[in-house]
Design an enzyme around this catalytic site. Structure first.
Site, PDB file in Angstrom:
ATOM      1  N   HIS A 244     -22.018 -29.146  -8.140  1.00 40.26           N
ATOM      2  CA  HIS A 244     -23.229 -29.389  -7.919  1.00 40.26           C
ATOM      3  C   HIS A 244     -23.297 -31.003  -7.652  1.00 40.26           C
ATOM      4  O   HIS A 244     -24.721 -31.574  -7.536  1.00 40.26           O
ATOM      5  CB  HIS A 244     -24.045 -29.317  -9.356  1.00 40.26           C
ATOM      6  CG  HIS A 244     -23.615 -27.931  -9.650  1.00 40.26           C
ATOM      7  ND1 HIS A 244     -23.948 -27.676 -11.236  1.00 40.26           N
ATOM      8  CD2 HIS A 244     -23.817 -26.782  -9.021  1.00 40.26           C
ATOM      9  CE1 HIS A 244     -23.872 -26.128 -11.070  1.00 40.26           C
ATOM     10  NE2 HIS A 244     -23.666 -25.582  -9.892  1.00 40.26           N
ATOM     11  N   THR A 245     -22.469 -31.739  -7.385  1.00 40.07           N
ATOM     12  CA  THR A 245     -22.697 -32.970  -6.637  1.00 40.07           C
ATOM     13  C   THR A 245     -23.254 -33.143  -5.304  1.00 40.07           C
ATOM     14  O   THR A 245     -23.706 -34.254  -5.030  1.00 40.07           O
ATOM     15  CB  THR A 245     -21.284 -33.967  -6.668  1.00 40.07           C
ATOM     16  OG1 THR A 245     -21.399 -35.179  -6.119  1.00 40.07           O
ATOM     17  CG2 THR A 245     -20.192 -33.232  -5.572  1.00 40.07           C
TER      18      THR A 245
ATOM     19  N   ASP B 106     -18.702 -36.512  -4.524  1.00 38.36           N
ATOM     20  CA  ASP B 106     -17.960 -37.709  -5.438  1.00 38.36           C
ATOM     21  C   ASP B 106     -18.162 -37.143  -7.005  1.00 38.36           C
ATOM     22  O   ASP B 106     -18.830 -36.305  -7.391  1.00 38.36           O
ATOM     23  CB  ASP B 106     -18.623 -39.137  -5.376  1.00 38.36           C
ATOM     24  CG  ASP B 106     -20.085 -39.105  -5.472  1.00 38.36           C
ATOM     25  OD1 ASP B 106     -20.828 -38.349  -6.247  1.00 38.36           O
ATOM     26  OD2 ASP B 106     -20.958 -39.946  -4.641  1.00 38.36           O
TER      27      ASP B 106
ATOM     28  N   SER C 178     -17.637  -9.330  -0.667  1.00 41.27           N
ATOM     29  CA  SER C 178     -18.508  -8.196  -0.731  1.00 41.27           C
ATOM     30  C   SER C 178     -19.853  -8.715  -0.804  1.00 41.27           C
ATOM     31  O   SER C 178     -21.076  -8.039  -0.755  1.00 41.27           O
ATOM     32  CB  SER C 178     -18.308  -7.593  -2.162  1.00 41.27           C
ATOM     33  OG  SER C 178     -18.306  -8.400  -3.145  1.00 41.27           O
TER      34      SER C 178
ATOM     35  N   GLU D 186     -25.361  -5.986  -3.406  1.00 37.51           N
ATOM     36  CA  GLU D 186     -24.769  -7.294  -4.241  1.00 37.51           C
ATOM     37  C   GLU D 186     -25.646  -8.328  -3.829  1.00 37.51           C
ATOM     38  O   GLU D 186     -25.976  -9.225  -5.028  1.00 37.51           O
ATOM     39  CB  GLU D 186     -23.511  -7.494  -4.166  1.00 37.51           C
ATOM     40  CG  GLU D 186     -23.053  -8.326  -5.174  1.00 37.51           C
ATOM     41  CD  GLU D 186     -21.475  -9.004  -4.632  1.00 37.51           C
ATOM     42  OE1 GLU D 186     -21.309  -9.985  -4.770  1.00 37.51           O
ATOM     43  OE2 GLU D 186     -20.764  -8.037  -4.385  1.00 37.51           O
TER      44      GLU D 186
ATOM     45  N   ASP E  32     -13.662 -11.206  -2.256  1.00 41.03           N
ATOM     46  CA  ASP E  32     -13.552 -10.108  -1.273  1.00 41.03           C
ATOM     47  C   ASP E  32     -14.654 -10.106  -0.315  1.00 41.03           C
ATOM     48  O   ASP E  32     -14.618  -8.937   0.592  1.00 41.03           O
ATOM     49  CB  ASP E  32     -13.446  -8.759  -1.891  1.00 41.03           C
ATOM     50  CG  ASP E  32     -14.586  -8.539  -2.537  1.00 41.03           C
ATOM     51  OD1 ASP E  32     -15.867  -9.132  -2.806  1.00 41.03           O
ATOM     52  OD2 ASP E  32     -14.672  -7.200  -3.060  1.00 41.03           O
TER      53      ASP E  32
ATOM     54  N   PRO F 257     -22.027 -16.389 -13.894  1.00 34.43           N
ATOM     55  CA  PRO F 257     -22.838 -17.607 -14.835  1.00 34.43           C
ATOM     56  C   PRO F 257     -24.004 -18.024 -14.518  1.00 34.43           C
ATOM     57  O   PRO F 257     -24.603 -17.756 -13.461  1.00 34.43           O
ATOM     58  CB  PRO F 257     -21.804 -18.599 -14.438  1.00 34.43           C
ATOM     59  CG  PRO F 257     -20.351 -17.982 -14.070  1.00 34.43           C
ATOM     60  CD  PRO F 257     -21.101 -16.675 -13.184  1.00 34.43           C
TER      61      PRO F 257
ATOM     62  N   HIS G 191     -20.005 -17.664  -5.520  1.00 30.45           N
ATOM     63  CA  HIS G 191     -20.604 -16.507  -6.017  1.00 30.45           C
ATOM     64  C   HIS G 191     -20.014 -15.115  -5.396  1.00 30.45           C
ATOM     65  O   HIS G 191     -19.992 -14.271  -6.213  1.00 30.45           O
ATOM     66  CB  HIS G 191     -22.083 -16.424  -5.332  1.00 30.45           C
ATOM     67  CG  HIS G 191     -23.065 -17.264  -6.298  1.00 30.45           C
ATOM     68  ND1 HIS G 191     -23.913 -16.675  -7.162  1.00 30.45           N
ATOM     69  CD2 HIS G 191     -22.913 -18.476  -6.268  1.00 30.45           C
ATOM     70  CE1 HIS G 191     -24.541 -17.776  -7.648  1.00 30.45           C
ATOM     71  NE2 HIS G 191     -23.948 -18.914  -7.364  1.00 30.45           N
ATOM     72  N   ASP G 192     -19.308 -15.281  -4.504  1.00 28.19           N
ATOM     73  CA  ASP G 192     -18.288 -14.358  -3.924  1.00 28.19           C
ATOM     74  C   ASP G 192     -17.326 -13.583  -4.786  1.00 28.19           C
ATOM     75  O   ASP G 192     -17.034 -12.723  -5.231  1.00 28.19           O
ATOM     76  CB  ASP G 192     -17.897 -14.556  -2.465  1.00 28.19           C
ATOM     77  CG  ASP G 192     -16.945 -13.209  -1.963  1.00 28.19           C
ATOM     78  OD1 ASP G 192     -17.442 -12.033  -2.116  1.00 28.19           O
ATOM     79  OD2 ASP G 192     -15.990 -13.455  -1.709  1.00 28.19           O
TER      80      ASP G 192
END
Length: 780
Positions: free
Chosen positions: A646-647, A706, A532, A543, A530, A616, A522-523
């Site tokens: 997301h595993t 995995d 932020s 943010e 950076d 996203p 997400h950064d």
């Protein structure tokens, strides 16, 4: 099924791309079509003979075999299945056999000899040389010598099969330039024009546009006095419908009315890049220098008015072309155009224009000279034209206007054509990277005062920051100083300190591993990597409070690691680097790969919730996801691999409500969910239930890193809608399948490579940015 494709031996780089475009046209697929190809044994890549695995019987029928001798050919035909062979040999049918070769002519005596050697084929029908039902072809690819510029032959090959289809090359003679009544100075070769049309998947009923169709020289509509011909003559010559009229317009100032979008199915063009004929745009030196202001032509002078023009550099021309195509093409529409590249030995590897609305699916080079080539680029529109993209285009226009005078006075055609953005513009030796910020800020000031008004100043700044940060990866601003072991001498214990803190955090709560991994992602997707996202000024506009960052955590772990590093090496290690290191360690602690992390990032100082608007989202379509990742310089493969993070970890029922009960396409549940999995999901996340309840994102493997997540996606057991969509797109589906087959790629190594690549997005290095002493606040 495999078929033999015999290409005409011209424009070698274009062959497969054109073939695949036509397959996509017949299948109704506007996106990239990738076929499986292989060469006959011992054949050179430039050989005209290629085997292709086609998807349907409608595109190609049975092809027999290939052998080194007629004895082997006879054996192959005898062993060929009768049910696929006998219908073409049966009584009552007619046939014809032709003998061909590549690289040399075969005499009539040699042809007759080869006919006789085919006597073993049990033809029961009659020969019909004029209009046979079935055409068979014998291709004898024997040695034709060397020093002839053709690909070498290692061993003789004999190909025999039923001809399924052949291109009509006679049409090229009809439209060849030398027979054309009116010929302009930059007319396109007929063969190349047809090839471009195939790349664009042109067919009856499609609307196609060429913004440079006659170039400026022809649009003046001068009559060719020597033959009495003009631009209308060619339409009459070929029996084509006459155009309603000719419109002279400027691609730099397009004539389309405001709000007009998604009109054309394809745009095909050869932009004026200055090697044969330089482009020009409306303006003139006086207008561009500011000596005179914009003016309106009086009505009494419009009939024969010839406007002033100025040089039109390639970089500006292509920018305008991509903006036009993004606005005017329908979704799935194709943009096909030529782009020049250098061929000199010391020339850098060519890079091609990019745009968030488009995916580049084919590049085909045509050599023009020992110095220059032109590459035919084929792009497909995969994302809609947004207000942000439109705003970015307006700002770029202002930037071009400011820099035009310098490029014009520089007088270097080579520089103007291939790298005008690299020309120094400020007399102090500043390069594009350092001057860009000044130019963008000046553009903001112009828009604030002339278009939007001062009350929009702050909003305009943040919109531009969101746009410009997405392009920072492509310009490599600051990336050159990242390296593995950046702190080896200045703070050698930095990485081990971070690793120790992460180990403690994961031991205390296993969920901290996916939390830290997600925090780094997400950064990087907002303003670049950076740090932020860590800034906390106690304001709702920080943010970290953005809608797209809901559920993000791990801030306390990063602060703890930062405090321990500061105690040993004060003011040296950035929060952005600690984030990247913590994500790597989190992956390793869940049995994932341990990879080397490039460090040397510096911290940003701007934190605003609006900058995260384009994160996203789990509800994004696959086209939107691909576009958002492409904006960051990430490929479809990166999209799949980074989604596979997301595993490990869990998500909240809040993010599942729409997919389970309000899916847009069905009004109920997402039909891609495995029917056996749907009751389980609804039981965990009932309608109107507690939206904070959490469930594993990787069913059955949420604590181990995995590729089980990819297996679940393929089988309909994906939890998140964005993950499920990865298997509904041909490009991302093929990436997933590549990790699940018997000869699967290295998932862990590729994931590590994508993490490193993501860690380079929009980084601040050198004198840019700062080193925050406390990650949640500025040093002041």
């Amino acid at each position: 099924m495999w078929y033999l494709c015999v290409f005409f031996h011209r424009l070698l780089e274009y062959r497969k791309a054109e073939f695949e475009s036509l397959v996509g046209l017949f299948e109704g697929c506007s996106g990239a079509t990738t076929l499986e190809w292989r060469l006959p044994e011992d054949h050179h890549p430039d050989s005209p003979f290629h085997f292709v695995n086609l998807p349907s019987e409608e595109m190609a029928r049975d092809i027999a075999g290939r052998r080194r001798s007629f004895e082997e050919l006879e054996e192959a035909i005898h062993s060929y299945p009768d049910d696929r062979k006998l219908p073409y040999l049966a009584p009552g049918t007619t046939f014809k056999i032709t003998v061909e070769s590549f690289g040399k002519a075969i005499s009539s005596h040699e042809q007759s000899d080869r006919f006789q050697k085919l006597a073993f084929i049990p033809f029961k029908g009659k020969v019909n040389l004029r209009n046979p039902e079935h055409r068979f072809c014998l291709m004898d690819n024997d040695d034709y010598g060397d020093n002839n510029g053709l690909p070498p032959i290692v061993q003789r090959r004999i190909f025999f099969g039923r001809e399924v289809g052949a291109s009509d090359r006679k049409i090229l003679q009809t439209y060849q330039l030398k027979s054309r009544k009116y010929l302009g100075p930059t007319a396109m070769d007929a063969e190349m024009a047809f090839l471009m049309a195939n790349q664009a998947q042109v067919k009856p009923g499609k609307l196609v546009y060429d913004p440079f169709v006659f170039r400026v020289q022809i649009l003046t509509f001068r009559v060719v006095m020597s033959c009495g011909c003009n631009v209308w003559s060619n339409f009459k010559q070929y029996g084509l419908s006459m155009p309603l009229s000719l419109l002279r317009a400027d691609n730099n100032l397009p004539p389309w009315r405001s709000g007009l979008k998604e009109v054309f199915d394809a745009i095909i063009c050869d932009p004026p890049y200055g090697v044969r004929a330089g482009g020009r745009k409306s303006g003139g030196r006086k207008l561009l220098k500011g000596v005179i202001g914009p003016y309106t032509i009086p009505d009494d002078k419009r009939t024969d008015h010839i406007p002033s023009t100025a040089p039109y550099s390639l970089v500006e021309c292509v920018h305008d072309l991509l903006d036009l195509a993004a606005r005017m093409l329908v979704m799935g529409g194709r943009l096909v155009y030529f782009y020049p590249v250098l061929r000199e030995e010391d020339s850098p590897e060519p890079t091609f224009p990019e745009h968030p609305c488009f995916e580049l699916i084919a590049t085909c080079e045509q050599i023009l000279s020992y110095r220059y080539s032109r590459v035919l680029l084929t792009m497909v529109k995969v994302a809609p034209y947004s207000e942000e993209i439109e705003l970015a285009a307006k700002l770029k226009h202002i930037e071009f206007k400011e820099n035009h005078l310098k490029w014009l006075e520089d007088g270097n055609l080579h520089s103007a054509v291939f790298s005008p953005a690299d020309v120094q513009i400020n007399g102090t030796g500043a390069t594009e990277g350092t001057s860009r910020a000044c130019k963008i800020w000046h553009a903001i000031v112009l828009i604030e005062t002339k278009i939007l008004g001062e009350e929009k100043e702050k909003e305009m700044y943040y919109i531009l920051k969101r746009i410009s940060s997405s392009a920072s990866h492509h310009h490599h601003e600051g990336f050159g100083k990242l390296r593995v072991g950046f702190y080896a001498k200045t703070c050698p214990k930095a990485e081990s300190i971070v690793r120790g803190v992460v180990q403690q955090a994961v031991a205390a709560d296993q969920n901290n591993a996916p939390v830290l991994l997600r925090l780094h992602f997400h950064d990087c997707f907002v303003q670049g990597c950076d740090g932020s996202i860590l800034i906390d000024k106690g304001s709702a506009t920080d943010e970290k409070h953005a809608f797209g960052h809901q559920g993000v955590g791990g801030f306390d772990v990063i602060e703890r690691a930062k405090a321990e590093v500061e105690a040993v090496c004060p003011g040296l290690v950035s929060c952005a680097d600690i984030l990247a290191l913590a994500a790597r360690d989190a992956v390793a602690l869940t049995k994932g790969p341990s990879y080397e992390v490039e460090t040397g990032r510096r911290d940003g100082v701007v934190s605003d919730v609006r900058l995260a608007d384009s994160m996203p989202d789990v509800a994004d379509s696959i086209h939107i996801l691909r576009a958002k990742f492409s904006q960051k310089g990430l490929s479809d493969k990166d999209l799949v691999l980074l989604s596979a993070a997301h595993t490990i970890g869990t998500t909240a029922c809040f993010f599942m409500t729409q997919r389970l009960y309000q899916f847009p396409a069905s009004g109920g549940s997402d039909p891609s969910i495995n029917p056996g999995f749907l009751p389980e999901l609804k039981s965990t996340c009932p309608k109107n239930g507690d939206s904070s309840v959490r469930l594993a994102m990787d069913r059955g493997s949420e604590q181990t890193f995995d590729n089980q997540i990819l297996k679940n996606i393929r089988s309909g057991f994906a939890v998140l809608q964005s993950d499920a969509s990865l298997y509904q797109d041909k490009a991302t589906k093929s990436v997933i399948d590549s990790y699940l087959g018997p000869r699967s790629s290295s998932f862990e190594a590729d994931f590590a490579a994508s993490m490193v690549k993501m860690g380079r997005i929009g980084v601040l290095t050198g004198s840019r940015g700062t080193i925050r002493r406390v990650c949640s606040s500025s040093n002041s």
